[in-house]
Motif scaffolding. Structure first.
Motif, PDB file in Angstrom:
ATOM      1  N   LEU A   1      37.524  -4.310 -14.740  1.00  0.00           N
ATOM      2  CA  LEU A   1      38.379  -4.591 -13.586  1.00  0.00           C
ATOM      3  C   LEU A   1      39.361  -3.449 -13.400  1.00  0.00           C
ATOM      4  N   TYR A   2      39.528  -3.035 -12.165  1.00  0.00           N
ATOM      5  CA  TYR A   2      40.594  -2.101 -11.798  1.00  0.00           C
ATOM      6  C   TYR A   2      41.614  -2.952 -11.073  1.00  0.00           C
ATOM      7  N   ASN A   3      42.754  -3.188 -11.744  1.00  0.00           N
ATOM      8  CA  ASN A   3      43.786  -4.074 -11.225  1.00  0.00           C
ATOM      9  C   ASN A   3      44.865  -3.256 -10.519  1.00  0.00           C
ATOM     10  N   TYR A   4      45.174  -3.650  -9.284  1.00  0.00           N
ATOM     11  CA  TYR A   4      46.210  -3.001  -8.470  1.00  0.00           C
ATOM     12  C   TYR A   4      47.347  -3.999  -8.321  1.00  0.00           C
ATOM     13  N   HIS A   5      48.461  -3.705  -9.001  1.00  0.00           N
ATOM     14  CA  HIS A   5      49.596  -4.637  -9.007  1.00  0.00           C
ATOM     15  C   HIS A   5      50.906  -3.840  -9.052  1.00  0.00           C
ATOM     16  N   ASP A   6      51.810  -4.150  -8.148  1.00  0.00           N
ATOM     17  CA  ASP A   6      53.129  -3.489  -8.088  1.00  0.00           C
ATOM     18  C   ASP A   6      53.024  -1.965  -8.086  1.00  0.00           C
ATOM     19  N   GLY A   7      52.085  -1.430  -7.324  1.00  0.00           N
ATOM     20  CA  GLY A   7      51.943   0.015  -7.190  1.00  0.00           C
ATOM     21  C   GLY A   7      51.306   0.712  -8.387  1.00  0.00           C
ATOM     22  N   LYS A   8      50.829  -0.057  -9.358  1.00  0.00           N
ATOM     23  CA  LYS A   8      50.192   0.514 -10.549  1.00  0.00           C
ATOM     24  C   LYS A   8      48.715   0.122 -10.578  1.00  0.00           C
ATOM     25  N   VAL A   9      47.923   0.973 -11.218  1.00  0.00           N
ATOM     26  CA  VAL A   9      46.506   0.680 -11.430  1.00  0.00           C
ATOM     27  C   VAL A   9      46.281   0.591 -12.935  1.00  0.00           C
ATOM     28  N   ASN A  10      45.744  -0.540 -13.370  1.00  0.00           N
ATOM     29  CA  ASN A  10      45.397  -0.734 -14.773  1.00  0.00           C
ATOM     30  C   ASN A  10      43.938  -1.135 -14.872  1.00  0.00           C
ATOM     31  N   ILE A  11      43.333  -0.800 -15.988  1.00  0.00           N
ATOM     32  CA  ILE A  11      41.945  -1.169 -16.238  1.00  0.00           C
ATOM     33  C   ILE A  11      41.924  -2.270 -17.284  1.00  0.00           C
ATOM     34  N   VAL A  12      41.100  -3.273 -17.020  1.00  0.00           N
ATOM     35  CA  VAL A  12      40.889  -4.362 -17.969  1.00  0.00           C
ATOM     36  C   VAL A  12      39.383  -4.489 -18.169  1.00  0.00           C
ATOM     37  N   ALA A  13      38.954  -4.479 -19.422  1.00  0.00           N
ATOM     38  CA  ALA A  13      37.531  -4.625 -19.740  1.00  0.00           C
ATOM     39  C   ALA A  13      37.322  -5.944 -20.469  1.00  0.00           C
ATOM     40  N   ASN A  14      36.245  -6.623 -20.112  1.00  0.00           N
ATOM     41  CA  ASN A  14      35.917  -7.923 -20.703  1.00  0.00           C
ATOM     42  C   ASN A  14      34.533  -7.877 -21.319  1.00  0.00           C
ATOM     43  N   LEU A  15      34.423  -8.374 -22.539  1.00  0.00           N
ATOM     44  CA  LEU A  15      33.121  -8.567 -23.171  1.00  0.00           C
ATOM     45  C   LEU A  15      32.987 -10.064 -23.422  1.00  0.00           C
ATOM     46  N   PHE A  16      32.036 -10.677 -22.726  1.00  0.00           N
ATOM     47  CA  PHE A  16      31.780 -12.104 -22.861  1.00  0.00           C
ATOM     48  C   PHE A  16      30.486 -12.296 -23.642  1.00  0.00           C
ATOM     49  N   GLY A  17      30.447 -13.362 -24.436  1.00  0.00           N
ATOM     50  CA  GLY A  17      29.243 -13.672 -25.201  1.00  0.00           C
ATOM     51  C   GLY A  17      28.797 -15.099 -24.960  1.00  0.00           C
ATOM     52  N   ARG A  18      27.528 -15.333 -25.133  1.00  0.00           N
ATOM     53  CA  ARG A  18      27.014 -16.702 -25.031  1.00  0.00           C
ATOM     54  C   ARG A  18      27.530 -17.544 -26.186  1.00  0.00           C
ATOM     55  N   THR A  19      27.825 -16.885 -27.297  1.00  0.00           N
ATOM     56  CA  THR A  19      28.491 -17.545 -28.424  1.00  0.00           C
ATOM     57  C   THR A  19      29.777 -16.766 -28.668  1.00  0.00           C
ATOM     58  N   PRO A  20      30.744 -17.356 -29.379  1.00  0.00           N
ATOM     59  CA  PRO A  20      31.994 -16.627 -29.606  1.00  0.00           C
ATOM     60  C   PRO A  20      31.840 -15.439 -30.558  1.00  0.00           C
ATOM     61  N   TYR A  21      30.723 -15.362 -31.242  1.00  0.00           N
ATOM     62  CA  TYR A  21      30.554 -14.319 -32.243  1.00  0.00           C
ATOM     63  C   TYR A  21      29.373 -13.421 -31.884  1.00  0.00           C
TER      64      TYR A  21
END
Length: 186
Positions: free
Chosen positions: A128-148
């Motif tokens: 995700l490229y997040n645009y908030h209050d004039g700033k750009v931040n990157i957030v990366a997500n790794l999702f799994g079918r199981t928690p491990y």
């Protein structure tokens, strides 16, 4: 003789035609099927961000995915997050764009969401490229079918994030936290 040549010509032309001509609608349905594979239950395994405060406890992107559904090419995510010590359900929709694997999301500002890769029965990765209050931040997500997930998958995620120029300290394996949160919430 002319009839024989005409017959041979038609046979050649007909023989070169595909047995089944796929329409744009058929191709669209095939693309949709690929996205439908993302539907079902998921777990947040690893979070990373250019701004660590976004993924720390009670940060806006410290969420624990429960489920993804795909409808008309849009991604609907159902999450749990913590605010003031309480578990709060969060429902978000990322809308498809004309660009492949690119979605728009309105949450904590605006976000360009990119589906980067997956093995649908094992893991999915979103940036995700997040645009908030004039700033750009990157957030990366790794999702799994199981928690491990395997250490190999998590290591590859980490290496990819570091290769983008970010620090290892901004990567959080939250698989343990997420499973505890879910058992507490149930």
């Amino acid at each position: 003789m002319k009839l024989l040549l005409l017959s041979m010509g038609l046979a050649l032309v007909c023989g070169l035609q595909p047995e089944y001509s796929r329409s744009e609608e058929d191709l669209s349905d095939e693309k949709e099927q690929k996205w439908v594979q993302l539907s079902r239950h998921w777990h947040t395994v690893v979070l990373a961000s250019s701004n660590r405060s976004l993924i720390e406890e009670e940060g806006p992107f410290r969420y624990f995915i429960q489920n993804i559904t795909v409808q008309h090419g849009n991604l609907h995510g159902y999450f749990l997050t913590r605010k003031n010590g309480q578990c709060i359900p969060l429902s978000l929709t990322a809308f498809k764009t004309k660009e492949a694997h690119h979605f728009k999301l309105n949450y904590y500002g605006t976000n360009d969401v990119y589906y980067e890769s997956s093995k649908p029965n094992e893991y999915a990765k979103f940036i995700l490229y997040n645009y908030h209050d004039g700033k750009v931040n990157i957030v990366a997500n790794l999702f799994g079918r199981t928690p491990y997930l395997s250490n190999e998958i998590k290591k590859k995620f980490e290496e990819d994030f570091i290769r983008r120029g970010f620090r290892k300290e901004n990567i959080l394996d939250i698989s343990e936290v997420g499973s505890k949160l879910l058992s507490f919430h149930s």
